[in-house]
Design an enzyme around this catalytic site. Structure first.
Site, mmCIF file in Angstrom:
data_model
loop_
_atom_site.group_PDB
_atom_site.id
_atom_site.type_symbol
_atom_site.label_atom_id
_atom_site.label_comp_id
_atom_site.label_asym_id
_atom_site.label_seq_id
_atom_site.Cartn_x
_atom_site.Cartn_y
_atom_site.Cartn_z
ATOM 1 N N ASP A 1 8.352 -5.732 13.806
ATOM 2 C CA ASP A 1 7.045 -4.346 12.576
ATOM 3 C C ASP A 1 6.391 -3.892 13.609
ATOM 4 O OD1 ASP A 1 5.220 -3.764 11.077
ATOM 5 O OD2 ASP A 1 5.500 -6.102 9.949
ATOM 6 N N HIS B 1 8.418 -2.663 9.540
ATOM 7 C CA HIS B 1 7.961 -3.897 8.379
ATOM 8 C C HIS B 1 9.252 -3.456 7.364
ATOM 9 C CE1 HIS B 1 4.319 -5.444 6.054
ATOM 10 N NE2 HIS B 1 4.604 -3.616 5.658
ATOM 11 N N MET C 1 0.521 -1.081 -0.013
ATOM 12 C CA MET C 1 -0.406 0.015 0.209
ATOM 13 C C MET C 1 1.079 1.329 -0.143
ATOM 14 S SD MET C 1 -2.715 1.117 3.065
ATOM 15 C CE MET C 1 -1.912 0.437 3.877
ATOM 16 N N SER D 1 3.283 -6.996 1.118
ATOM 17 C CA SER D 1 3.037 -6.372 2.800
ATOM 18 C C SER D 1 1.295 -7.130 2.166
ATOM 19 C CB SER D 1 2.494 -4.816 2.702
ATOM 20 O OG SER D 1 2.493 -4.893 3.776
ATOM 21 N N GLN D 2 0.495 -5.675 1.965
ATOM 22 C CA GLN D 2 -1.107 -6.068 1.130
ATOM 23 C C GLN D 2 -0.187 -6.714 0.334
ATOM 24 O OE1 GLN D 2 -3.299 -3.018 1.079
ATOM 25 N NE2 GLN D 2 -2.665 -2.002 -0.871
#
Ligand SMILES: *[C@@H]1O[C@H](CO)[C@@H](O)[C@H](O)[C@H]1NC(C)=O
Ligand SMILES: *[C@@H]1O[C@H](CO)[C@@H](O)[C@H](O)[C@H]1NC(C)=O
Length: 303
Positions: free
Chosen positions: A230, A286, A38, A112-113
């Protein structure tokens, strides 16, 4: 500051060390498909662009496709916030099936996403076949909390947080706020199961779709990377498919402790027994890793 800029700061992968000279050859190497996180885009020279280059240096000749969702980088970035995820997944499925270079199959790496979205691709679109899926900081059981925010834009975060806390499962928010589509509220399990248009579907919360189960098990490996410091993904256990136990918001359960696994609704228990699940952990916040770590731990899956 726009939300795009804000999130961009949070979710681009950061490689911390400069590159070494190339080695090896791409003969017999499968193509690689990457899906960004994102706020990022397919082609950002500081994130996925750099990672693509780094992989191509290590594996000369490898075909790397970094997915663009939309017609340009601006659309791609915007769609990472606001486009119905199910539509994004279908769009990617047609991109992949129409690409002659992927005919023989491909490996996939999601950031990630992008990781849970690529898992949806594996479950829904078996052709061309995905061989190995590498999830880098993905949220396979969703999130229940909003990533940290830089102070100056906190009012934007407050707005998104409010939408998620009060209306995440309204159809309107589900369709138009990407984060809502993997929002997983353990205190409102019924709402989640009933109204989550994306995550509850791919995680077989409503029904067991045998097609999903069969397709996912066609993977040779499913590698999940968790970042030990994270501060963006909440709870971080989601990166290994763990989550909060239903009905409360404190205690975690691992994938192996979950109903999903115990009833093997998605084939993950079978994959685990077959040695197909790989759980990796690394130091760092992250999406922050060193090139040494990437080369030693992830590159071997791509050669
Ligand atoms: C690599 O592939 C090329 C073209 O496909 C072929 O000509 C060459 O012999 C291969 N090299 C090795 C070491 O397999
Ligand atoms: C199961 O998944 C396949 C592939 O996406 C889809 O075509 C089918 O409609 C799904 N079945 C159910 C019962 O949801």
């Amino acid at each position: 500051m726009t939300p795009v800029v804000l999130w961009f700061l949070l979710v681009v992968p950061v490689v911390l060390v400069a590159s070494r000279p190339a080695q090896g050859s791409a003969n017999g190497t499968l193509p690689l498909v990457m899906w960004h996180g994102m706020g990022d885009s397919c082609c950002n020279p500081l994130s996925l662009g750099a990672i693509k280059k780094m992989i191509q240096q290590e594996i000369p000749g490898i075909y790397v496709l970094s997915l663009m969702i939309g017609n340009n980088v601006v659309e791609d970035t915007k769609n990472g916030f606001f486009m119905d995820v199910n539509d994004q997944v279908s769009m990617v499925c047609s991109q992949l099936s129409g690409n002659p270079q992927l005919k023989g199959g491909y490996n996939a790496m999601g950031f990630s996403q992008g990781a849970q979205f690529l898992r949806a691709v594996a479950q829904r679109c078996p052709s061309p076949p995905m061989k190995t899926l590498i999830s880098v900081g993905g949220q396979h059981q969703g999130v229940y909390g909003l990533p940290r925010c830089p102070g100056e834009a906190s009012h934007i975060c407050d707005m998104i947080r409010k939408a998620l806390n009060t209306e995440a499962y309204s159809d309107l928010v589900q369709k138009h706020l990407v984060q809502a589509q993997y929002w997983h509220d353990p205190l409102n399990d019924d709402l989640y199961k009933k109204h989550s248009l994306f995550l509850a579907d791919i995680n077989q919360e409503r029904v067991v779709n045998e097609t999903y189960k069969k397709n996912l098990q066609m993977l040779e490996k499913f590698v999940m990377v968790k970042f030990l410091q994270d501060s963006v993904v909440d709870p971080v256990d989601s990166e290994w498919f763990g989550f909060l136990k239903t009905g409360q918001a404190k205690e975690m359960e691992t994938l192996q402790e979950s109903v999903l696994y115990k009833e093997d609704r998605l084939g993950l228990a079978a994959m685990d027994k077959a040695g197909k699940l790989v759980f990796l952990a690394t130091q760092g916040d992250h999406l922050q890793f060193t090139k040494e770590w990437f080369d030693a731990n992830l590159l071997p899956y791509l050669r």
